[in-house]
Scaffold this active site. Structure first.
Site, short mmCIF file in Angstrom:
data_model
loop_
_atom_site.label_atom_id
_atom_site.label_comp_id
_atom_site.label_asym_id
_atom_site.label_seq_id
_atom_site.Cartn_x
_atom_site.Cartn_y
_atom_site.Cartn_z
N GLU A 1 38.06 18.56 48.63
CA GLU A 1 36.71 18.61 48.94
C GLU A 1 35.74 18.06 47.94
OE1 GLU A 1 35.49 19.33 51.88
OE2 GLU A 1 36.45 21.34 52.07
N HIS A 2 34.64 17.36 48.36
CA HIS A 2 33.87 16.68 47.35
C HIS A 2 34.36 15.60 46.68
CE1 HIS A 2 29.58 18.96 47.88
NE2 HIS A 2 30.71 19.77 48.54
N SER B 1 20.33 15.52 75.76
CA SER B 1 21.60 16.45 75.20
C SER B 1 21.46 17.67 76.26
CB SER B 1 21.33 16.70 73.63
OG SER B 1 22.20 17.69 73.37
N ALA C 1 28.08 24.69 61.13
CA ALA C 1 29.13 25.44 60.54
C ALA C 1 29.79 24.75 59.67
CB ALA C 1 29.87 26.11 61.81
N SER D 1 31.12 19.15 60.89
CA SER D 1 30.55 17.94 61.21
C SER D 1 30.27 17.42 62.53
CB SER D 1 32.03 17.05 60.74
OG SER D 1 32.24 17.03 59.32
N SER D 2 29.69 18.45 63.06
CA SER D 2 28.74 18.00 64.28
C SER D 2 28.06 16.75 64.29
CB SER D 2 27.91 19.13 64.84
OG SER D 2 26.86 19.47 63.75
N ASP E 1 33.83 12.63 56.70
CA ASP E 1 33.67 13.20 58.09
C ASP E 1 33.75 12.33 59.04
OD1 ASP E 1 33.06 15.50 56.59
OD2 ASP E 1 30.83 15.19 56.89
C1 GLA Z 1 30.25 17.06 53.93
C2 GLA Z 1 30.05 15.55 53.36
C3 GLA Z 1 31.16 14.77 53.25
C4 GLA Z 1 32.07 15.55 52.11
C5 GLA Z 1 32.04 16.93 52.27
C6 GLA Z 1 32.58 17.56 50.99
O1 GLA Z 1 30.87 17.27 54.91
O2 GLA Z 1 29.51 15.29 54.72
O3 GLA Z 1 31.23 13.51 52.91
O4 GLA Z 1 31.56 15.15 50.76
O5 GLA Z 1 30.91 17.53 52.46
O6 GLA Z 1 34.02 17.40 50.78
#
Ligand code: GLA
Length: 385
Positions: A36-37, A70, A126, A129-130, A175
């Site tokens: 993550e990140h 939409s 949420a 990644s919508s 994402d």
């Molecule tokens: C969001 C960003 C991603 C990533 C994550 C954390 O989803 O869009 O690029 O940095 O946070 O892992």
């Protein structure tokens, strides 16, 4: 399933735009198992696509108009002139599809207008990644409609450029890569520098496991500055350590690196280095056929995000703690942080009890009830009709 879903969206397209679409495309939301990140530090991640996805029925237009509708919108059709698209000039959900068309044109690709009808089952806000699902569905649709022949990492870059430069969200590439590159039954090992990917088999069901997604219902906007500040901190640390990106550092480098940094950057670097190591550990456990061993790795990842990266919040902490107390093998927040969703790896027979225990803990704390999904590793973006 694809056939029925495509037929339903075609039907909606006919109602909204009149006539038949040229095709129907789909792109999924994602959860990140671990890593993550790390993407904006050129590091590693291990996302998987969800069965929840965004469908786009599309038809080319030759008059330079982009007409967007939409099923989740306010019923109105947004009409934009492709030649006039400019960063910051479009608001709401329409900025994502419009941004993709703009980003394709920025690459010198002579794409024009289209009628688009969008329908999505990816929960918004949420941390699933919508927005990437929407961008990627439009990107693959345009790629096919115009015979562009772009490969998947390029489509992901186009979608990310739309989000960064057009919509103003400073996200990394994870994402979008997850949405276009994932395959059913696998997690995606992503090298965010080279964009090389490896499909890692993920058979949770076969091992009697289930991965729950607990949406805390706490929404956070990545454009609000906190995400950009973390990115900037990591970039400053890399500069001070004379490396192109923090992904260069491994655990043996940590003591010397941390000693060379100002105190505010120490926890950021510690998270980056230990998180990349957790991705590798996770891949090793999966390769060894022991997914149940992921539990402690996930929970350690959460502690790092809570204590070092400081992007957890009371709701995500409570979801992790109550899931583990109720029998989850491990749990962590997933996605950008400051809310969003938690994943919990659970023995399948304990899934209902863990979900109920988290719900009870939220009720006792006075938090909004979490929404629960099961993360089944699903297909990436594709044409479905
Ligand atoms: C969001 C960003 C991603 C990533 C994550 C954390 O989803 O869009 O690029 O940095 O946070 O892992």
């Amino acid at each position: 399933m694809n056939g029925a879903a495509a037929a339903a969206v075609r039907e909606e397209f006919r109602r909204v735009h009149g006539g038949e679409p040229d095709g129907v495309w789909a792109a999924p939301g994602r959860v990140n198992l671990i890593g993550e990140h790390t993407d904006y530090c050129d590091g590693f991640a291990l996302p998987m696509a969800l069965p929840q996805r965004t469908l786009v029925a599309a038809r080319r237009r030759d008059d330079g108009l982009l007409r967007l509708h939409s099923a989740q919108g306010d019923g109105r059709t947004t009409e934009l002139r492709v030649a006039d698209l400019a960063p910051g000039g479009t608001g709401g959900w329409a900025r994502y599809p419009a941004g993709v068309v703009w980003a394709l044109r920025e690459r010198g690709l002579d794409v024009g207008g289209a009628d688009l009808h969008v329908s999505s089952t990816v929960p918004t806000g949420a941390g699933l990644s919508s927005s990437a699902a929407l961008e990627c569905a439009v990107a693959v649709a345009y790629d096919d409609l115009h015979g562009l022949g772009l490969d998947r990492p390029v489509l992901a870059r186009v979608a990310q450029h739309a989000e960064n430069a057009f919509a103003g969200v400073p996200c990394g590439i994870m994402d979008q890569m997850a949405s276009v590159c994932c395959t059913a039954g696998h997690a995606l090992h992503l090298d965010s520098r080279s964009l090389e990917v490896r499909q890692v088999p993920l058979d949770l069901t076969g091992h009697g496991l289930s991965l729950l997604v607990l949406d805390t219902r706490v929404q956070h906007d990545l454009a609000d500055g906190a995400y950009a500040a973390l990115r900037a901190g990591c970039e400053r640390a890399a500069e001070l350590l004379h490396v192109p990106a923090l992904r260069e550092l491994t655990e043996p480098d940590l003591p010397a690196a941390l000693a060379a940094l100002p105190p505010d950057l120490v926890p950021l670097v510690r998270h980056q280095v230990t998180e990349n190591a957790r991705v590798e550990r996770t891949v090793d456990h999966l390769a060894a056929g022991e997914p149940e061993a992921l539990g402690p790795v996930l929970t350690a990842g959460h502690a790092s995000l809570r204590d070092d990266y400081r992007i957890s919040c009371p709701e995500t902490d409570l979801a992790v703690e109550s899931a583990v107390a109720a029998g989850a093998l491990g749990a962590r927040m997933t996605g950008g942080g400051f809310g969003g969703s938690v994943i919990a790896l659970v023995p399948a027979e304990a899934a209902a009890a863990v979900a109920a225990a988290v719900g009870d803990a939220f009720a006792a704390a006075g938090f909004t009830a979490p929404a629960v999904l099961e993360a089944v590793p699903s297909a990436g973006a594709e044409r479905i009709g």
